[in-house]
Design a protein around this motif. Sequence first.
Motif, short mmCIF file in Angstrom:
data_model
loop_
_atom_site.label_atom_id
_atom_site.label_comp_id
_atom_site.label_asym_id
_atom_site.label_seq_id
_atom_site.Cartn_x
_atom_site.Cartn_y
_atom_site.Cartn_z
N TYR A 102 -39.54 -19.93 58.47
CA TYR A 102 -39.59 -20.85 57.33
C TYR A 102 -38.30 -21.62 57.10
CZ TYR A 102 -37.43 -16.80 55.08
OH TYR A 102 -36.60 -15.75 54.78
N ARG A 134 -33.88 -26.97 56.67
CA ARG A 134 -35.16 -27.61 56.40
C ARG A 134 -36.24 -26.54 56.21
NH1 ARG A 134 -38.58 -30.70 61.22
NH2 ARG A 134 -40.48 -30.97 60.00
N GLU A 135 -36.96 -26.60 55.09
CA GLU A 135 -38.09 -25.67 54.90
C GLU A 135 -39.12 -26.01 55.97
OE1 GLU A 135 -41.22 -23.30 53.96
OE2 GLU A 135 -41.44 -25.46 54.14
N LEU A 136 -39.69 -25.00 56.63
CA LEU A 136 -40.48 -25.30 57.83
C LEU A 136 -41.92 -24.81 57.81
CD1 LEU A 136 -39.67 -26.85 60.44
CD2 LEU A 136 -39.35 -24.64 61.55
N ASN A 137 -42.30 -24.06 56.81
CA ASN A 137 -43.65 -23.49 56.82
C ASN A 137 -44.55 -24.02 55.72
OD1 ASN A 137 -43.46 -20.05 58.13
ND2 ASN A 137 -43.16 -22.03 59.10
N TYR A 141 -46.61 -30.96 55.29
CA TYR A 141 -47.08 -30.72 56.67
C TYR A 141 -48.29 -29.80 56.71
CZ TYR A 141 -43.29 -32.85 59.42
OH TYR A 141 -42.44 -33.72 60.03
N GLU A 242 -37.00 -29.70 51.36
CA GLU A 242 -38.37 -29.41 51.81
C GLU A 242 -38.61 -30.02 53.20
OE1 GLU A 242 -41.59 -31.23 51.81
OE2 GLU A 242 -40.40 -33.02 52.06
N ASN A 243 -39.75 -29.63 53.77
CA ASN A 243 -40.06 -29.88 55.16
C ASN A 243 -39.91 -31.34 55.61
OD1 ASN A 243 -41.14 -29.52 57.72
ND2 ASN A 243 -42.86 -28.29 57.03
N ASP A 247 -37.13 -33.25 58.00
CA ASP A 247 -37.48 -33.91 59.26
C ASP A 247 -36.80 -35.27 59.33
OD1 ASP A 247 -38.90 -34.46 61.68
OD2 ASP A 247 -40.24 -35.75 60.50
N SER A 267 -34.96 -21.93 64.14
CA SER A 267 -35.95 -21.71 63.09
C SER A 267 -36.08 -20.21 62.89
CB SER A 267 -37.29 -22.32 63.48
OG SER A 267 -37.12 -23.68 63.77
#
Length: 360
Positions: A102, A134-137, A141, A242-243, A247, A267
Amino acid sequence: MQFNVLTLPGDGIGIEVTREAVRVLEAVCRKFQHTVILKEALLGGIAIHKTGTPFPDETAKLAVEADATLMGAVGLPEFDNAPPEKRPEKGLLGIRKTLGVYANLRPVRTYRALMDSSPLKNHLIEGTDLIIVRELNGGIYYGTPRGIEGSGDEERGTNTMTYTRAEIARVCRMAFNLARQRRKKLTSVDKSNVLETSQLWRKVVVEVAAEFPDVTLDHLLVDNCAMQLVLNPKRFDVLVMENMFGDILSDEGAVLAGSIGMLPSASIGDRKPNGAWVGLYEPVHGSAPDIAGQNKANPLGAIGSVAAMLEYSFGLTTEAAAVNNAVEAVLNAGKVTADLKPAGTPLTTEQVGQAVCEAL
Ligand code: IPM
Ligand code: MG
């Protein structure tokens, strides 16, 4: 140590840069007497071609079993008009979610040797050393409802940006911990003047800040942050967002580093029972189909991702530093690919990988 690493070369230049990253991983293991057991699996466009899906079950199983996963890049132009389920990118989103990674750490630093590779003025970028978390989960998205429905003028596309308190808190905690090990400054990036998700984000990050009284927190709106990143990048230490904001801003960060080919990423998810972080390591760049297969791509983002793997998944900070120092030595020697050398004769992907191994 002995560790199992899964490689997912993916598409385009992912294949070439992963090959060099693996070569460096093997070299550093030889030097420091570790044993690395490698497996390879399919992800992205190549997986669609061979199995019909961008994220085969076998890949998911191997990634969950591995101690760490090293990815190249995904994306092929022939899938540009394919439905979302049949796109290479779906494979990447799938593996990030399956592994529960995440927090995507994207460090950006400027190397003295690359100062002239950036279009920005030297005095602005010199000494930049920041990390985008960066939030990834979650976020837009993955949020539902999503899709395209209806027809004619009423045809409508929908995406949903949504975050829970828990999702915000865990990535912010990760960012605070990182800041604590660095210059103790965290900038939280949001759009709280417009978006409810951002208002919750800001509230939660302020609450989490109480656990980190030694870290200074400030807030920036994402549009202003985009400007500050090129106006005064040295003011930043750790940024969390946030994601989708992450990005976008991390590609902007690449301009500071001289080339997107330089940027590694890690990540990270939660810790495993043995204390190691679950980790997926990938360069920030894409599959660059226009130069794929030409031995031109910059492998240093992928090689930097190996350093991140050594550090975060295996706690091998000396080995990670050895890789980063080797990269710096290669840059100082002017041994770089075409993206960093508009004039003169650049080295090939393979030659740069080889040079890093020799420097090691
Ligand atoms: C990245 C990429 C991916 C993303 C794409 C390929 C799905 O742009 O890792 O930054 O948007 O996360
Ligand atoms: Mg991106």
